[in-house]
Design an enzyme around this catalytic site. Structure first.
Site, PDB file in Angstrom:
ATOM      1  N   CYS A   1      39.929  54.042  57.145  1.00 47.59           N
ATOM      2  CA  CYS A   1      39.797  55.214  58.019  1.00 47.59           C
ATOM      3  C   CYS A   1      40.741  55.139  59.212  1.00 47.59           C
ATOM      4  CB  CYS A   1      38.334  55.425  58.430  1.00 47.59           C
ATOM      5  SG  CYS A   1      38.044  57.068  59.130  1.00 47.59           S
TER       6      CYS A   1
ATOM      7  N   HIS B   1      35.843  56.232  53.153  1.00 45.91           N
ATOM      8  CA  HIS B   1      34.959  55.106  53.458  1.00 45.91           C
ATOM      9  C   HIS B   1      34.422  54.502  52.165  1.00 45.91           C
ATOM     10  CE1 HIS B   1      34.690  55.428  57.837  1.00 45.91           C
ATOM     11  NE2 HIS B   1      34.959  56.702  57.622  1.00 45.91           N
TER      12      HIS B   1
ATOM     13  N   GLU C   1      32.723  51.923  51.781  1.00 45.35           N
ATOM     14  CA  GLU C   1      31.366  51.386  51.995  1.00 45.35           C
ATOM     15  C   GLU C   1      30.302  52.469  51.923  1.00 45.35           C
ATOM     16  OE1 GLU C   1      33.600  51.969  54.271  1.00 45.35           O
ATOM     17  OE2 GLU C   1      32.693  52.592  56.170  1.00 45.35           O
TER      18      GLU C   1
END
Lengths: 217, 257
Positions: free
Chosen positions: A85, A195, A197
């Site tokens: 990011c 992202h 995650e």
């Protein structure tokens, strides 16, 4: 043989626990260290360079804490490094955010704001931030794409996007009003705008691939 | 490549337990929000919203632990709302693993709170929740007012003006609930959804009134919402998330399957 170590560089911008728990989930054998300490980053086998929030604040902390030197050192040592990011945006040459901020210039390219008042393909107003799940076209074969289908969805949330200067460094493309770089790569560096995650199975697979990666494209 | 419209199940959590009932036959403990979130995650939810309806401040610790457990096991975005009043409340929730917080009455009490929160933590994690009630008479141009305290207390604030102001203050997203439709299963207030969605540049999540899958389609197509939120149709298995995604896709709406 001692356990592999992975450092997540903590320069005070945002919550890094999500990244750490995702790594713990896909690679429980890896020791995860959330740190800004040069020696601990130096001792790690893999380095994650995250980032969230406004670029001026991020860059200020990166320079204040010497994070730029630590990232460059890891890259020179041939360690696999993953930017996420705003971490990816900070690697570029320059960002238009906050009236213009010089970035690390590790990857040549600009960070621009999504255009205002653009109409999307379905006739509705293009919303900024670009928030939600969008498809990523893998433009090259890369170990980090292993096991991830072409055009899989990943979770994005950003108002500024990366326009890479060298098309050979683009690893993934996305479209939202404009075409932009969703993933970049050079040698032992990989960087993503989305992202991983928070991107469910495909995001976790990418993190698993990163932990298994030896840094060779 | 198109940004997918999001389907977001919402869980009301009281003292660490899901209330309003959730009927998942093969989950032993349907009251555990983490179990429910895991199930929705596996079924293809695009995000999950936890709404903390706990009254007392002390019990908030329970919510923090719930968010921590969820963040260890579920890898999609999580929004936590209810009782977020201070920057410290936000910091605790984000550190526990929430990706966004939803601010409601604290924004009405102090609009600058949203600005401060956005500057400190970034617009990407600040959702402003708006509870709207229609105040125009039939035949008049439609207008809506913000209500607080579960829809009991009028504020005199116009919803569309407020949404613009919150976007200007740095909100990253708006969670828009029609108090007239909430719990009715009559579908979203589409005029409301569209009015707000067209007034602001940030994404709008439509909420309140979903009773069937066509309502989700209407919220996106007619209401122009970026995301649709629903609770009971998913909790009571009147429709599953995969069914909802297929239904939208068959109507040419981009979804993540």
């Amino acid at each position: 043989m001692s356990a592999k170590r992975l450092a997540i560089i903590d320069y005070g911008m945002g919550n890094l626990h999500s990244v750490a728990s995702a790594i713990n989930h896909v690679a429980p054998q890896v020791e995860v260290d959330v740190t800004a300490d040069a020696e601990r980053i130096h001792a790690a086998d893999h380095v994650i360079f995250p980032g969230v929030g406004a670029i001026r604040d991020c860059m200020a902390e990166i320079l204040r804490l010497g994070v730029d030197r630590k990232v460059k050192e890891a890259l020179n040592e041939g360690k696999p490094v993953l930017g996420i990011c705003v971490g990816m945006q900070a690697l570029m040459s320059f960002s238009e955010e906050n009236n213009g901020v010089d970035c690390l210039n590790i990857l040549p390219g600009q960070v621009r704001r999504f255009p205002s008042k653009v109409v999307d393909d379905d006739g509705s107003r293009l919303k900024v931030p670009h928030m939600g799940w969008n498809q990523v076209e893998q433009t090259i074969d890369h170990p980090l794409w292993h096991g991830i289908a072409q055009n899989s969805h990943f979770y994005f949330v950003h108002s500024y996007y990366v326009q890479a200067e060298e098309s050979g460094q683009v690893a993934g493309r996305c479209h939202y009003g404009v075409n932009f770089s969703a993933a970049l790569q050079r040698d032992n560096l990989f960087a993503v705008q989305f992202h991983p995650e928070k991107s469910h199975t495909d995001g976790l697979q990418l993190l698993k691939n990163f932990v298994a990666w030896d840094g060779r494209p | 490549m198109t940004l997918a419209k999001r389907i977001i199940p919402c869980l009301d959590v009281d003292q660490g337990r899901v209330v309003k009932g959730v009927k998942f036959l093969d989950i032993r403990d349907a009251g555990d929000p983490v179990e429910v979130a895991k199930r929705y995650n596996e079924e293809g939810a695009d995000e999950v919203v936890f709404l903390d309806i706990t009254a007392s401040h002390e019990e908030r610790d329970t919510m923090v632990h719930t968010v921590e457990r969820m963040a260890r096991e579920v890898f999609i975005p999580l929004t936590v709302g209810g009782g977020i009043r201070t920057l410290e409340d936000i910091r605790r929730m984000l550190n526990a693993g929430a990706d966004k917080v939803s601010i409601n009455s604290a924004a009405v009490n102090d609009p600058d709170f949203v600005r401060a929160a956005s500057e400190r933590f970034g617009a990407q994690c600040i959702v402003v929740a708006i509870d709207a009630k229609r105040v125009s008479e039939p035949g008049e141009a439609p207008s809506w007012e913000i209500f607080t305290h579960g829809g009991r207390k009028p504020t005199g604030i116009d919803v569309v003006d407020w949404a613009k102001r919150m976007a200007g203050n740095g909100a990253g997203e708006i969670l828009l609930t029609s108090m007239d439709r909430d719990g009715t299963k009559d579908g979203f207030d589409l005029e409301l959804t569209r009015a707000v969605s067209e007034a602001v540049e940030i994404p709008v999540i439509a909420s309140g009134g979903v009773g069937n899958l066509q309502h989700l389609v209407d919220g996106i197509v007619e209401g122009r919402a970026s995301a649709v939120l629903a609770a009971s149709i998913f909790h009571f298995r009147e429709a599953s998330l995969p069914e909802a995604k297929r239904y939208l896709r068959e109507r040419d709406i981009e979804v993540r399957i």
